[in-house]
Design a protein around this motif. Structure first.
Motif, mmCIF file in Angstrom:
data_model
loop_
_atom_site.group_PDB
_atom_site.id
_atom_site.type_symbol
_atom_site.label_atom_id
_atom_site.label_comp_id
_atom_site.label_asym_id
_atom_site.label_seq_id
_atom_site.Cartn_x
_atom_site.Cartn_y
_atom_site.Cartn_z
ATOM 1 N N ALA A 68 47.508 24.861 -33.599
ATOM 2 C CA ALA A 68 46.397 24.780 -32.667
ATOM 3 C C ALA A 68 47.161 25.063 -31.394
ATOM 4 O O ALA A 68 46.682 25.869 -30.641
ATOM 5 C CB ALA A 68 45.816 23.437 -32.401
ATOM 6 N N PHE A 71 47.235 29.043 -31.291
ATOM 7 C CA PHE A 71 46.260 29.831 -30.946
ATOM 8 C C PHE A 71 45.929 29.402 -29.276
ATOM 9 O O PHE A 71 45.577 30.419 -28.704
ATOM 10 C CB PHE A 71 45.003 29.633 -31.793
ATOM 11 C CG PHE A 71 45.131 29.869 -33.133
ATOM 12 C CD1 PHE A 71 44.695 31.367 -33.133
ATOM 13 C CD2 PHE A 71 45.546 29.219 -34.161
ATOM 14 C CE1 PHE A 71 44.965 31.623 -34.593
ATOM 15 C CE2 PHE A 71 45.402 29.696 -35.514
ATOM 16 C CZ PHE A 71 45.201 30.979 -35.721
ATOM 17 N N TYR A 72 46.208 28.423 -28.913
ATOM 18 C CA TYR A 72 45.885 28.061 -27.582
ATOM 19 C C TYR A 72 46.710 28.924 -26.751
ATOM 20 O O TYR A 72 46.429 29.562 -25.656
ATOM 21 C CB TYR A 72 46.431 26.538 -27.283
ATOM 22 C CG TYR A 72 46.705 26.370 -25.699
ATOM 23 C CD1 TYR A 72 45.454 26.214 -24.673
ATOM 24 C CD2 TYR A 72 47.722 25.833 -25.237
ATOM 25 C CE1 TYR A 72 45.757 25.757 -23.535
ATOM 26 C CE2 TYR A 72 47.911 25.399 -23.812
ATOM 27 C CZ TYR A 72 46.966 25.748 -23.236
ATOM 28 O OH TYR A 72 47.188 25.440 -21.648
ATOM 29 N N SER A 158 40.738 29.456 -25.481
ATOM 30 C CA SER A 158 41.764 28.638 -25.421
ATOM 31 C C SER A 158 41.068 27.369 -25.136
ATOM 32 O O SER A 158 41.810 26.202 -25.528
ATOM 33 C CB SER A 158 42.439 29.072 -24.079
ATOM 34 O OG SER A 158 43.291 28.055 -23.613
ATOM 35 N N ALA A 161 40.941 25.984 -28.608
ATOM 36 C CA ALA A 161 42.064 25.346 -29.259
ATOM 37 C C ALA A 161 42.481 24.203 -28.406
ATOM 38 O O ALA A 161 43.314 23.291 -29.142
ATOM 39 C CB ALA A 161 43.114 26.666 -29.002
ATOM 40 N N SER A 164 41.012 21.252 -30.051
ATOM 41 C CA SER A 164 41.539 21.041 -31.547
ATOM 42 C C SER A 164 42.970 20.148 -31.178
ATOM 43 O O SER A 164 43.125 19.355 -31.738
ATOM 44 C CB SER A 164 41.825 22.411 -31.912
ATOM 45 O OG SER A 164 40.397 23.088 -32.288
ATOM 46 N N TYR A 165 43.815 20.742 -30.213
ATOM 47 C CA TYR A 165 45.012 19.997 -30.235
ATOM 48 C C TYR A 165 44.957 18.634 -29.597
ATOM 49 O O TYR A 165 45.747 17.653 -29.916
ATOM 50 C CB TYR A 165 46.209 20.932 -29.746
ATOM 51 C CG TYR A 165 46.282 21.237 -28.371
ATOM 52 C CD1 TYR A 165 46.452 20.328 -27.468
ATOM 53 C CD2 TYR A 165 46.195 22.465 -27.606
ATOM 54 C CE1 TYR A 165 46.614 20.271 -25.972
ATOM 55 C CE2 TYR A 165 46.186 22.769 -26.414
ATOM 56 C CZ TYR A 165 46.416 21.660 -25.676
ATOM 57 O OH TYR A 165 46.476 21.951 -24.330
#
Length: 286
Positions: A68, A71-72, A158, A161, A164-165
């Motif tokens: 994650a 991708f961020y 962003s 992501a 997600s994280y």
């Protein structure tokens, strides 16, 4: 959320805005992000060396969080190629608390053993949504002032992501029982993933050669670790969605840095949006 935790998260917000600003100072945003990622690896290993190894069930969280974060960083890097700090940052960060607040309970229903739901009060939900509205208001200049819209899909990517994280790391740190050790290993995995992946894709020529760029990148790496280490620790002590929302006050610091350091305009709209953001933080504290 206690007052001490609130102050810690606000400090984390400043550090987050600082490392984003440092990424913007170089001529190569991607090169700066790669240096930051390289710097994260020894920092993470140094911190991890003072902590016991995580239990086997923690590593899946570390790996998922590393993906994650990859991708961020990727989305954020390319967003900064097309937009100013005071525009990219609000959009990239502004949507994340709303996504966390909506998806958190949904994931808790689908995956109750892994992701227990945090109980949020009505005013905490109100604070999260007011805060998110203020940050999105801060970003409205991309349409109202005819700024480059190419950064929009990257900034929104962003934000997804980030959400997600935030969920993965908040629960992963709880499973680990040691937020500092957990974040250390996430930084090792994240740093290795991003640096090796981008160098394989772009080649070594993408790396800046001057010492200043490397020095700034290493400072950004240290600020990044401090920012996220504090926020993940806070997620083990307070509801994840509330921590994620208060952490988004980093936009206030980012706007000030953009204004003072980069000469970006401080408009009436930005001032109003700042007041809305502060109102959202107050609501989460009532």
């Amino acid at each position: 959320m206690s007052f001490a935790i609130l102050l810690a998260v606000l400090g984390s917000a400043f550090l987050h805005a600082l490392w984003n600003a440092l990424i913007k100072t170089g001529t190569s945003r991607l090169g700066a992000m790669i240096i930051l990622s390289i710097g994260e690896v020894p920092i993470g290993l140094a911190v991890a060396s003072f902590c016991p190894l995580p239990a086997p069930e923690v590593w899946k969280w570390v790996l998922m969080a590393g993906c994650a974060h990859f991708f961020y960083k990727s989305f954020l890097t390319y967003a900064y190629e097309h937009g100013d700090l005071s525009r990219v940052y609000p959009i990239a960060r502004g949507s994340a608390p709303l996504i966390v607040a909506v998806l958190g309970p949904l994931l808790a229903m689908l995956w109750p053993n892994a992701m227990p739901a945090d109980a949020l009060s009505l005013h905490e939900y109100a604070g999260i949504f007011v805060l998110g509205a203020g940050i999105l208001l801060m970003a409205q200049g991309i349409f109202a002032q005819g700024e480059n819209r190419k950064m929009l899909p990257f900034a929104l990517g962003s934000a997804c992501a980030t959400a997600s994280y935030t969920l993965l790391d908040g629960h992963g740190a709880r499973v680990a029982g040691d937020a500092i050790a957990y974040v250390a290993w996430v930084f090792v995995v994240d740093g290795l993933m991003f640096a090796t992946g981008m160098l394989a894709y772009k080649g070594l020529d993408v790396l800046p050669r001057d010492r200043k760029a490397w020095g700034v990148g290493m400072i950004a790496a240290a600020a990044s670790y401090g920012a996220y280490g504090v926020s993940v620790w806070a997620m083990t002590k307070a509801p994840i969605a509330v921590v994620a929302a208060v952490r988004e006050t980093s936009i206030l610091f980012a706007v000030l840095i953009g204004w003072l350091a980069f000469g970006e305009r401080m408009t009436k709209g930005k001032a109003i949006a700042s007041a809305v953001i502060v109102g959202g933080v107050i609501l989460t504290r009532l």
